[in-house]
Design a protein around this motif. Structure first.
Motif, mmCIF file in Angstrom:
data_model
loop_
_atom_site.group_PDB
_atom_site.id
_atom_site.type_symbol
_atom_site.label_atom_id
_atom_site.label_comp_id
_atom_site.label_asym_id
_atom_site.label_seq_id
_atom_site.Cartn_x
_atom_site.Cartn_y
_atom_site.Cartn_z
ATOM 1 N N ARG A 187 37.436 40.734 39.014
ATOM 2 C CA ARG A 187 37.197 40.522 40.447
ATOM 3 C C ARG A 187 38.294 41.240 41.230
ATOM 4 O O ARG A 187 39.375 41.508 40.719
ATOM 5 C CB ARG A 187 37.210 39.027 40.763
ATOM 6 C CG ARG A 187 36.065 38.291 40.106
ATOM 7 C CD ARG A 187 36.090 36.824 40.500
ATOM 8 N NE ARG A 187 34.920 36.149 39.995
ATOM 9 C CZ ARG A 187 34.915 35.328 38.960
ATOM 10 N NH1 ARG A 187 36.042 35.087 38.312
ATOM 11 N NH2 ARG A 187 33.807 34.744 38.577
ATOM 12 N N SER A 188 38.010 41.493 42.504
ATOM 13 C CA SER A 188 38.962 42.247 43.324
ATOM 14 C C SER A 188 40.317 41.547 43.393
ATOM 15 O O SER A 188 41.364 42.195 43.325
ATOM 16 C CB SER A 188 38.401 42.480 44.725
ATOM 17 O OG SER A 188 38.071 41.255 45.333
ATOM 18 N N GLU A 189 40.321 40.223 43.505
ATOM 19 C CA GLU A 189 41.595 39.489 43.576
ATOM 20 C C GLU A 189 42.369 39.626 42.268
ATOM 21 O O GLU A 189 43.596 39.750 42.269
ATOM 22 C CB GLU A 189 41.332 38.009 43.872
ATOM 23 C CG GLU A 189 42.601 37.208 44.042
ATOM 24 C CD GLU A 189 42.345 35.751 44.395
ATOM 25 O OE1 GLU A 189 43.300 34.965 44.304
ATOM 26 O OE2 GLU A 189 41.216 35.396 44.757
ATOM 27 N N GLU A 190 41.651 39.647 41.148
ATOM 28 C CA GLU A 190 42.311 39.799 39.853
ATOM 29 C C GLU A 190 42.932 41.192 39.728
ATOM 30 O O GLU A 190 44.047 41.334 39.223
ATOM 31 C CB GLU A 190 41.306 39.562 38.721
ATOM 32 C CG GLU A 190 40.800 38.136 38.668
ATOM 33 C CD GLU A 190 39.592 37.946 37.756
ATOM 34 O OE1 GLU A 190 39.466 36.838 37.211
ATOM 35 O OE2 GLU A 190 38.792 38.889 37.603
ATOM 36 N N VAL A 191 42.226 42.198 40.207
ATOM 37 C CA VAL A 191 42.766 43.562 40.178
ATOM 38 C C VAL A 191 43.988 43.647 41.083
ATOM 39 O O VAL A 191 45.000 44.248 40.724
ATOM 40 C CB VAL A 191 41.693 44.592 40.593
ATOM 41 C CG1 VAL A 191 42.293 45.980 40.744
ATOM 42 C CG2 VAL A 191 40.560 44.615 39.578
ATOM 43 N N TYR A 192 43.903 43.018 42.244
ATOM 44 C CA TYR A 192 45.010 43.041 43.209
ATOM 45 C C TYR A 192 46.280 42.438 42.606
ATOM 46 O O TYR A 192 47.389 42.906 42.875
ATOM 47 C CB TYR A 192 44.601 42.283 44.472
ATOM 48 C CG TYR A 192 45.684 42.169 45.508
ATOM 49 C CD1 TYR A 192 46.030 43.259 46.300
ATOM 50 C CD2 TYR A 192 46.369 40.979 45.697
ATOM 51 C CE1 TYR A 192 47.024 43.165 47.244
ATOM 52 C CE2 TYR A 192 47.368 40.868 46.647
ATOM 53 C CZ TYR A 192 47.689 41.957 47.418
ATOM 54 O OH TYR A 192 48.674 41.858 48.357
ATOM 55 N N LYS A 193 46.122 41.420 41.778
ATOM 56 C CA LYS A 193 47.283 40.725 41.204
ATOM 57 C C LYS A 193 47.820 41.381 39.938
ATOM 58 O O LYS A 193 48.832 40.945 39.399
ATOM 59 C CB LYS A 193 46.911 39.269 40.902
ATOM 60 C CG LYS A 193 46.716 38.432 42.142
ATOM 61 C CD LYS A 193 46.365 36.998 41.780
ATOM 62 C CE LYS A 193 46.219 36.141 43.023
ATOM 63 N NZ LYS A 193 45.886 34.751 42.682
ATOM 64 N N LEU A 194 47.157 42.421 39.442
ATOM 65 C CA LEU A 194 47.620 43.087 38.220
ATOM 66 C C LEU A 194 48.997 43.717 38.417
ATOM 67 O O LEU A 194 49.310 44.253 39.480
ATOM 68 C CB LEU A 194 46.646 44.196 37.813
ATOM 69 C CG LEU A 194 45.357 43.786 37.129
ATOM 70 C CD1 LEU A 194 44.499 45.025 36.866
ATOM 71 C CD2 LEU A 194 45.616 43.050 35.835
#
Length: 166
Positions: A146-153
């Motif tokens: 998900r976009s939030e998961e990518v953002y937190k990488l």
């Protein structure tokens, strides 16, 4: 606009009734965020009807909410109002029916959609921004993240040699 229901009995409730519902939710182990959202919805309803209502007032309120909120949000409001009406023993509490929420249609993203999006990214002025944006698009399209998961990488989450994201 909805079906006009004969006014019926007017019931009153108080802020104390709302607080008791919130306390019961707390005792039941509900999260503080959930309890706060219930508080917000019940206080919004209380303000609308000035702490007194009949079934017709509830109908009007729900129809107004349908104009503003998503079906899921309307459903939550109805659940909270019904909980409040049961708490104060409103004679019409059982007549309040919880609306069903329509199922969301799945959006199938096709390869050409991704290709078109990548072409649009080519128009960015900044080369590093183009590279990052393309990387995010390809990563989300191929990984299921998900976009939030990518953002937190972080870099520590990515094992390039083994092609693994933790």
């Amino acid at each position: 606009s909805g079906v006009r229901i004969p006014p019926g009995p007017l019931v009153e409730f108080s802020q104390q009734d709302i607080e008791e519902i919130l306390l019961e939710l707390s005792i039941a182990g509900k999260s503080p965020d959930y309890i706060q959202s219930v508080r917000h919805r019940l206080e919004e309803f209380a303000k609308f009807c000035s702490y007194q209502c009949n079934l017709n007032d509830i109908n009007i309120y729900i129809n107004e909410c349908r104009k503003i909120y998503s079906p899921e949000s309307v459903r939550k409001r109805v659940v909270d109002i019904k909980r409040l009406m049961k708490k104060i023993n409103a004679p019409f509490a059982d007549k309040i029916k919880i609306p069903k929420v329509p199922k969301r249609r799945k959006v199938v993203v096709k390869v050409r959609d991704i290709q078109n999006l990548l072409k649009q990214v080519e128009m960015f002025d900044c080369a590093s921004m183009r590279f990052r944006t393309k990387a995010v698009i390809i990563l989300t399209a191929t990984s299921g993240l998900r976009s939030e998961e990518v953002y937190k990488l972080t870099l520590d989450d990515i094992d390039i040699d083994n092609r693994i994201i933790n």
